[in-house]
Design an enzyme around this catalytic site. Structure first.
Site, PDB file in Angstrom:
ATOM      1  N   GLU A 137       3.745 -40.027 -32.116  1.00 42.89           N
ATOM      2  CA  GLU A 137       3.354 -39.016 -32.529  1.00 42.89           C
ATOM      3  C   GLU A 137       4.072 -37.596 -33.432  1.00 42.89           C
ATOM      4  O   GLU A 137       5.454 -37.875 -32.737  1.00 42.89           O
ATOM      5  CB  GLU A 137       3.325 -38.247 -30.622  1.00 42.89           C
ATOM      6  CG  GLU A 137       2.549 -39.180 -30.054  1.00 42.89           C
ATOM      7  CD  GLU A 137       2.909 -39.033 -28.671  1.00 42.89           C
ATOM      8  OE1 GLU A 137       1.548 -39.641 -27.727  1.00 42.89           O
ATOM      9  OE2 GLU A 137       3.961 -38.548 -27.862  1.00 42.89           O
ATOM     10  N   THR A 178       5.516 -47.372 -24.627  1.00 49.27           N
ATOM     11  CA  THR A 178       3.718 -47.168 -23.872  1.00 49.27           C
ATOM     12  C   THR A 178       3.259 -48.117 -24.663  1.00 49.27           C
ATOM     13  O   THR A 178       2.409 -47.394 -26.202  1.00 49.27           O
ATOM     14  CB  THR A 178       3.592 -45.932 -23.438  1.00 49.27           C
ATOM     15  OG1 THR A 178       2.088 -45.369 -22.999  1.00 49.27           O
ATOM     16  CG2 THR A 178       3.797 -44.635 -24.450  1.00 49.27           C
ATOM     17  N   LYS A 196      -1.284 -51.235 -29.913  1.00 49.22           N
ATOM     18  CA  LYS A 196      -0.983 -49.239 -29.400  1.00 49.22           C
ATOM     19  C   LYS A 196      -0.030 -49.205 -29.269  1.00 49.22           C
ATOM     20  O   LYS A 196       0.638 -49.991 -28.608  1.00 49.22           O
ATOM     21  CB  LYS A 196      -2.284 -49.382 -28.795  1.00 49.22           C
ATOM     22  CG  LYS A 196      -2.123 -49.582 -27.288  1.00 49.22           C
ATOM     23  CD  LYS A 196      -0.757 -48.905 -26.145  1.00 49.22           C
ATOM     24  CE  LYS A 196      -1.572 -47.169 -26.211  1.00 49.22           C
ATOM     25  NZ  LYS A 196      -0.390 -46.093 -25.979  1.00 49.22           N
ATOM     26  N   THR A 245      -4.596 -44.569 -27.566  1.00 51.05           N
ATOM     27  CA  THR A 245      -4.382 -43.524 -26.646  1.00 51.05           C
ATOM     28  C   THR A 245      -4.426 -42.205 -27.805  1.00 51.05           C
ATOM     29  O   THR A 245      -5.565 -41.967 -28.389  1.00 51.05           O
ATOM     30  CB  THR A 245      -3.785 -43.426 -25.971  1.00 51.05           C
ATOM     31  OG1 THR A 245      -2.205 -43.908 -26.061  1.00 51.05           O
ATOM     32  CG2 THR A 245      -3.934 -44.498 -24.413  1.00 51.05           C
TER      33      THR A 245
END
Length: 388
Positions: A261, A178, A167, A145
């Protein structure tokens, strides 16, 4: 090759229209010979539809295949979401000649968006006819993602292989994140045995990382074992297999944190000398998830006071983990900054993308390790723009 490195597995990743710019967004992994397996899922009470369906399937049959889509989480989608997850399993089973309950369904992406079922089912059909022994790379790409790169691992044992893909980049925090992960192996296991190897490996890896302290609705780690290696099991090979599963999980978990991130600093938190392992883990997690510690890491500031304060506020069993300020020692990048509760006056210069933080409580034999990242401006930008 990742999930196709072990004998008897095929995989593939295709674009079915869930993600923009033609990026792959549906992965399919299956064993060509009868397999057994296990899975661990998020502890978040707000469960996504594929988690609910996959847990039901594991109670009824041994898993033979995994289908995973990215782009849409199929979470907070009510009864329609459940029906869509089941329909995905039904079509996957039909294409592969399996029973519906032998299919594990995984999803990751935006929460609250309905699953475009027609696109997913077309993707399942496309992926099923393009499965190959070299399809591990495309399947690892298809589950991404906000990840910036695929995450794959291969660990070779004596006569067997453990391969895996995962992932994860944001919403990373136990229990799990997540994140999705699929592990495959040609090591021989009997039905019901896989969880005993998977659980400790997950606890030491995916449950010991944090990027932002957020626990997702869709987390899943799946292990498929088909015995295609043909090796003879012994207590020694079981021990080696356990180490290989743990190593594969550890490598995948580290890749997730390293791709966090907005991440600019990867930090390893090591706690020693706690009264026991659970208390060490509680302290390591508290330091790893402290916003003040993480922002200091981003500024390359060796602010050991924030580390000490976080350690002293670690909650455990309804109270706080044991810590004696007069016995606490802290070392940052091999430089002692606090020794037996007293500052040393030394301060390391944090200049690269890696930082090690060690805390010695001098209370017992408990130890734990945790991986985390800094908290950056880019993290805010990425998540502020996630749906736009």
């Amino acid at each position: 090759m990742s999930v196709t490195a072990a004998k008897g597995f095929v995989a593939g990743g295709v674009h079915c229209g869930l993600r923009k710019n033609g990026r792959r967004d549906l992965a399919l992994v299956r064993s060509l010979v009868p397999a057994t397996g296990a899975a661990m899922f998020t502890t978040n009470r707000f469960l996504a539809a594929p988690v609910i369906v996959s847990r039901e399937h594991l109670e009824l049959a041994q898993p033979q295949a995994v289908v995973a889509n990215s782009g849409v989480a199929n979470a907070a989608t009510g009864e329609q979401g459940i029906a869509d997850a089941r329909a995905t399993a039904v079509e996957t089973a039909r294409m592969l000649g399996l029973e519906t309950e032998e299919v594990i369904v995984l999803s990751t992406g935006v929460i609250g968006a309905p699953l475009p079922l027609d696109k997913v089912l077309d993707g399942v059909r496309n992926a099923a006819i393009h499965l190959s022994h070299t399809g591990g790379a495309t399947s690892a790409e298809a589950i991404m993602t906000t990840d910036t790169r695929p995450k794959e691992a291969i660990v070779r044992g004596t006569g067997f292989t453990v391969g895996g893909m995962s992932k994860g980049s944001g919403m990373i925090h136990p229990n799990m994140a997540t994140m999705l992960a699929v592990l495959t192996t040609d090591y021989p296991l009997e039905p019901g045995e896989a969880i005993a190897f998977l659980r400790p490996a997950v606890d030491a890896s995916f449950n010991a990382i944090s990027v932002d302290g957020e626990c997702s609705t869709n987390d899943a780690v799946v292990l498929l074992a088909n015995g295609a290696s043909g090796i003879e099991r012994t207590p020694a090979t079981d021990a080696e297999f356990a180490l290989c599963v743990r190593k594969a999980c550890g490598e995948l978990a580290k890749l997730i944190v390293a791709d966090g991130e907005g991440m600019t600093v990867l930090a390893e938190i090591v706690v020693r000398g706690a009264t026991d392992e659970p208390e060490a883990r509680a302290i390591a997690e508290r330091v790893a998830t402290s916003p003040l510690v993480k922002t200091a890491l981003h500024g390359h500031d060796a602010n050991w006071g924030r580390i000490a304060a976080a350690a002293g506020s670690a909650k455990f069993n309804g109270g706080y983990a044991q810590l004696d300020p007069d016995k606490l020692s802290i070392t940052i990048d091999a430089v002692p900054v606090l020794r037996d509760g007293a500052p040393t006056g030394d301060e390391p210069v944090l200049t690269n993308g890696h930082c090690s933080i060690e805390l010695d409580l001098a209370l017992g034999e408990g130890a734990a390790t945790y991986l985390t990242t800094d908290l950056s401006y880019d993290y805010v930008r990425i998540n502020a723009d996630y749906r736009t």
